[in-house]
Design an enzyme around this catalytic site. Structure first.
Site, mmCIF file in Angstrom:
data_model
loop_
_atom_site.group_PDB
_atom_site.id
_atom_site.type_symbol
_atom_site.label_atom_id
_atom_site.label_comp_id
_atom_site.label_asym_id
_atom_site.label_seq_id
_atom_site.Cartn_x
_atom_site.Cartn_y
_atom_site.Cartn_z
ATOM 1 N N GLY B 54 95.231 45.673 48.522
ATOM 2 C CA GLY B 54 95.729 46.946 48.003
ATOM 3 C C GLY B 54 94.750 47.437 46.949
ATOM 4 N N ASP B 243 96.361 56.434 52.088
ATOM 5 C CA ASP B 243 95.086 55.866 51.659
ATOM 6 C C ASP B 243 94.175 56.935 51.091
ATOM 7 O OD1 ASP B 243 96.171 53.766 53.542
ATOM 8 O OD2 ASP B 243 94.364 52.802 52.771
#
Lengths: 378, 378
Positions: B54, B243
């Protein structure tokens, strides 16, 4: 269709040994195993254990089971007993009941001495009719593929996408959604098929096995990928099957079909559904509101089957221990998202008018029944 | 958030032992394992082996790695060497580079004697900033959930759907898409979350683990199921992460997000995307045309990981041997399908105007750059 270069149906009568030969579909897509079915008990087990699956195939198998029973004992008592035994294997399968009823109605008036031969002839006819229906679906569907191919540069493949397995192993031959693909391939039209995985049961693996065995170029993709491929012009047409189609053209098919139809609509990709007309439900108008959707075992979602490192069959659990899962098995794609329905009689709009044009006799019946059911004065 | 009733961040500094504690995310969702990270080599390994994953979490981990290096040897040579070692672990991770650059720029002007302490303070600040950004995203997002709850009969849960894992373990705490969920749950708003499996890597299992550990009611579903649930009024709102978001509000997120956005749009279900503003790419206007999508290893599609019958971790292959698979990792959801963007500064329309209202300084910069890049006379 072809497996290792040889043509197979998903069942065939071995006249010499007087047995039905089937493909044990539980071993697919990992192993190709054929086996004989000899006794009524074995016929019942083959259906109940899903060694044969897919509505048309179950119906044809049951018809051969009745033929087997009539060869043993053509009496009425045995006929009714066989009906009961075979029907109990998959009691909700409409095609199973339809095939068994058709056999009993045809055989009952005959003298016992003629029933064995007549039953076998009828089983052959039921199997052949299924092949013919699907062959015709393919013949109509291939015209769409040919039109797309004609607009492409020489040699560039027509890119199709399909969901679930509406393939030849779910029918006696050809399949429904796959029939246009096989006919296009056999006619040397360059094809490439995107095969949706189709979680939770991954029937895309069956479709991949079928296409690969027949030599049709394809790639396996997750159910998530199709929208992206359409956005980038990599899908020329979608073809799926259907479990049930309303008289207004709504399509109830494997869960996730609706999402692909939305993506096709958003990207101007034609979305076709291939169906044999017996799967049209002339009593239902609003698919989303009126078709009940089966919630299946959550274990199908939490566990995934495949081949293990040692080559055997096994499962892995993908969810954390104790996680709840919901498993709706089908969804309904409204007719407004469907470009057309490919039937054995031709291609029509996914609307009441479209279906009525191809099947005027059913449409009239349905209307009469609805009329007579209406409250007075309305 | 909570694991077994105790609050955890996804990393924390153990001041006594002078080590960073992390959760080994490779073992999730099957096992919860924490472990100390001591040396720069160990920091590099933790990032490279995806024990931490992440973008925000990788950035914070790297900052602690730089602090570790400065405690060992605060010289310029070691600082540059550490930058190189850590950056090489995931060279395409923008956040990793951003965090390492920020550390080096802050530390370079300082005398060596003050660098160790300053580096640790900065690492804490980077981690805390991430927590604060995500907390604010949740604070804004929870207002949407509260509005839905207010329209429902007392006690009936607000039904959310999410895709992938935009959860606390991909950040330092709260997560992005999950932050409004945790804040709603902690405020006693009844919730139920549909968790998309998110093939091929099944990050839904991570989200299920997170939600289950914190006590948020949820169910795991296949990626195919969401459209059907929306058709039947079983989803009140979708919240996903992203994203990368274009300056026009197009959202690049895990493959399959686009399909859920289409279904939400078709059923009038609000579709929100939660994002920290550093993930907005002010240089891109057309997401579908201009964001390159990574095709990942086909093995992620053909093989599925999970726990085996004996309780260990294993894989099964779901495709027939030799089947090709394509594995695009992301797709782009056009802003027109997004109801709103939930950022740390508030909620805005998924449009250029919406983003410019919340982030006028960036929008002005982007415009100037585009202007100066324009051909003369246009």
């Amino acid at each position: 269709m072809k497996v290792n270069g040889k043509h197979f149906r998903s069942l065939w009568w071995n006249a010499e040994a007087e047995v039905l030969e089937i493909i044990d579909q539980r071993a697919l897509p990992y192993e190709f195993v054929t086996q004989p079915v000899r006794t009524v008990a074995e016929f019942a087990a083959a259906i109940a254990e899903m060694r044969v699956r897919g509505a048309p195939l179950i119906g044809a198998t049951a018809a051969y089971g009745m033929a087997r029973a009539m060869a043993d004992d053509p009496g009425d008592v045995n006929m009714d007993r066989t009906w009961d035994i075979l029907h109990a294997t998959r009691p909700t399968a409409i095609n199973l009941r339809w095939a068994l009823d058709r056999c009993r109605e045809a055989l009952r008036p005959l003298p016992e001495s003629r029933r064995a031969e007549a039953a076998l002839t009828l089983a052959h006819a039921i199997a052949d009719e299924d092949v013919e229906i699907n062959r015709r679906i393919g013949e109509h569907g291939v015209t769409l593929i040919r039109e797309i191919a004609a607009r492409k540069p020489e040699g560039e493949p027509v890119r199709l996408l399909t969901h679930c397995n509406a393939g030849w192993i779910a029918t006696v031959d050809w399949g429904t959604a796959t029939s246009p693909m096989y006919q296009a391939h056999d006619a040397n039209i360059p094809l490439h098929v995107w095969v949706d995985e189709t979680r939770p049961r991954n029937q895309g693996a069956l479709t991949s096995w079928e296409l690969g065995s027949h030599g049709v170029p394809h790639a396996y993709i997750t159910d998530n990928a199709g929208g992206h491929l359409m956005q980038h012009g990599l899908v020329d047409m979608v073809i799926t099957g259907t479990d049930r189609t309303t008289r207004t053209g709504d399509v109830c098919n494997k869960i996730g079909t609706y999402l692909k139809a939305l993506a096709a609509h958003d990207n101007g990709v034609p979305f076709y559904v291939a169906l044999p007309s017996p799967t049209i439900d002339w009593t239902v108008a609003d698919g989303v509101a009126d078709i009940p959707i089966e919630d299946r075992d959550a274990r199908e979602v939490s566990h995934v089957q495949g081949t293990t490192a040692d080559g055997g069959l096994g499962h892995v659990r993908v969810t954390p221990e104790g996680t709840d899962a919901l498993n709706p098995a089908f969804d309904v794609t409204p007719g407004r998202l469907v470009t057309g329905l490919i039937t054995e009689r031709g291609i029509c709009d996914a609307t009441g008018e479209g279906l009525a044009r191809l099947f005027p006799e059913h449409a009239r019946n349905a209307e009469t029944q609805l009329e007579s059911g209406k409250p007075r004065g309305s």
